[in-house]
Design a protein around this motif. Structure first.
Motif, PDB file in Angstrom:
ATOM      1  N   ARG A  21      -4.369  25.042  -8.438  1.00  0.00           N
ATOM      2  CA  ARG A  21      -5.773  25.325  -8.753  1.00  0.00           C
ATOM      3  C   ARG A  21      -6.398  26.194  -7.667  1.00  0.00           C
ATOM      4  O   ARG A  21      -7.152  27.129  -7.967  1.00  0.00           O
ATOM      5  N   ILE A  22      -6.057  25.916  -6.406  1.00  0.00           N
ATOM      6  CA  ILE A  22      -6.558  26.757  -5.313  1.00  0.00           C
ATOM      7  C   ILE A  22      -6.032  28.181  -5.481  1.00  0.00           C
ATOM      8  O   ILE A  22      -6.780  29.151  -5.355  1.00  0.00           O
ATOM      9  N   ARG A  23      -4.764  28.315  -5.790  1.00  0.00           N
ATOM     10  CA  ARG A  23      -4.173  29.644  -5.964  1.00  0.00           C
ATOM     11  C   ARG A  23      -4.819  30.385  -7.141  1.00  0.00           C
ATOM     12  O   ARG A  23      -5.107  31.582  -7.049  1.00  0.00           O
ATOM     13  N   ILE A  24      -5.079  29.675  -8.230  1.00  0.00           N
ATOM     14  CA  ILE A  24      -5.767  30.279  -9.383  1.00  0.00           C
ATOM     15  C   ILE A  24      -7.127  30.810  -8.942  1.00  0.00           C
ATOM     16  O   ILE A  24      -7.509  31.935  -9.268  1.00  0.00           O
ATOM     17  N   LEU A  25      -7.857  30.004  -8.185  1.00  0.00           N
ATOM     18  CA  LEU A  25      -9.177  30.436  -7.724  1.00  0.00           C
ATOM     19  C   LEU A  25      -9.076  31.646  -6.800  1.00  0.00           C
ATOM     20  O   LEU A  25      -9.892  32.568  -6.886  1.00  0.00           O
ATOM     21  N   GLU A  26      -8.066  31.644  -5.927  1.00  0.00           N
ATOM     22  CA  GLU A  26      -7.878  32.802  -5.043  1.00  0.00           C
ATOM     23  C   GLU A  26      -7.620  34.067  -5.859  1.00  0.00           C
ATOM     24  O   GLU A  26      -8.164  35.128  -5.548  1.00  0.00           O
ATOM     25  N   VAL A  27      -6.817  33.955  -6.896  1.00  0.00           N
ATOM     26  CA  VAL A  27      -6.532  35.112  -7.755  1.00  0.00           C
ATOM     27  C   VAL A  27      -7.797  35.543  -8.491  1.00  0.00           C
ATOM     28  O   VAL A  27      -8.103  36.738  -8.574  1.00  0.00           O
ATOM     29  N   LEU A  28      -8.559  34.575  -9.005  1.00  0.00           N
ATOM     30  CA  LEU A  28      -9.790  34.918  -9.731  1.00  0.00           C
ATOM     31  C   LEU A  28     -10.856  35.499  -8.812  1.00  0.00           C
ATOM     32  O   LEU A  28     -11.760  36.191  -9.284  1.00  0.00           O
ATOM     33  N   LEU A  38      -2.421  35.474 -15.076  1.00  0.00           N
ATOM     34  CA  LEU A  38      -2.325  34.425 -14.065  1.00  0.00           C
ATOM     35  C   LEU A  38      -0.892  33.909 -13.957  1.00  0.00           C
ATOM     36  O   LEU A  38      -0.372  33.716 -12.849  1.00  0.00           O
ATOM     37  N   GLN A  39      -0.271  33.701 -15.097  1.00  0.00           N
ATOM     38  CA  GLN A  39       1.101  33.213 -15.138  1.00  0.00           C
ATOM     39  C   GLN A  39       2.032  34.169 -14.387  1.00  0.00           C
ATOM     40  O   GLN A  39       2.865  33.738 -13.587  1.00  0.00           O
ATOM     41  N   ALA A  40       1.890  35.463 -14.628  1.00  0.00           N
ATOM     42  CA  ALA A  40       2.735  36.460 -13.966  1.00  0.00           C
ATOM     43  C   ALA A  40       2.490  36.487 -12.458  1.00  0.00           C
ATOM     44  O   ALA A  40       3.439  36.527 -11.667  1.00  0.00           O
ATOM     45  N   ILE A  41       1.242  36.443 -12.052  1.00  0.00           N
ATOM     46  CA  ILE A  41       0.897  36.487 -10.628  1.00  0.00           C
ATOM     47  C   ILE A  41       1.390  35.235  -9.912  1.00  0.00           C
ATOM     48  O   ILE A  41       1.926  35.304  -8.804  1.00  0.00           O
ATOM     49  N   LEU A  42       1.215  34.082 -10.556  1.00  0.00           N
ATOM     50  CA  LEU A  42       1.583  32.810  -9.933  1.00  0.00           C
ATOM     51  C   LEU A  42       3.074  32.517 -10.054  1.00  0.00           C
ATOM     52  O   LEU A  42       3.593  31.645  -9.351  1.00  0.00           O
TER      53      LEU A  42
END
Length: 108
Positions: A21-28, A38-42
């Motif tokens: 969730r932290i990583r998702i927020l960093e990407v957003l 998001l899937q590709a980046i993560l």
């Protein structure tokens, strides 16, 4: 402090209490993305990303906007970026303290 505010803060921080969730927020923080992006980046499965997005949406940390067949996710509040920056500074401060302690131990 008001108990309701404390409860809100606790629930808010629970929403952040997962590395993905932290990583998702960093990407957003860098810009809006759909699940596939998001899937590709993560480098993670879509179901895992979707699960974590559901938690973030339920706590009103991110929002989703339907565009055709995709949902575009974004931060609900741009201050999330500042919060993550402050968290990084706190981590860095703790790391500096730990390094300093190790150096002192070596010099003894």
């Amino acid at each position: 402090m008001n108990r309701e505010i404390q409860q809100f803060k606790a629930e808010f921080f629970k929403a952040l209490a997962h590395p993905m969730r932290i990583r998702i927020l960093e990407v957003l923080c860098e810009g809006d993305k759909n699940v596939n992006e998001l899937q590709a980046i993560l480098g993670s499965e879509g179901s895992a990303v979707s699960q974590q997005l559901a938690v973030l949406r339920s706590k009103n940390v991110v929002s989703g906007t339907k565009e055709g067949t995709s949902v575009i996710y974004s931060l609900r509040d741009p201050l999330i970026k500042d919060l993550l920056g402050v968290a990084r500074q706190i981590f860095d401060n703790h790391l500096v303290d730990a390094i300093s302690l190790l150096e002192n131990m070596r010099n003894e």
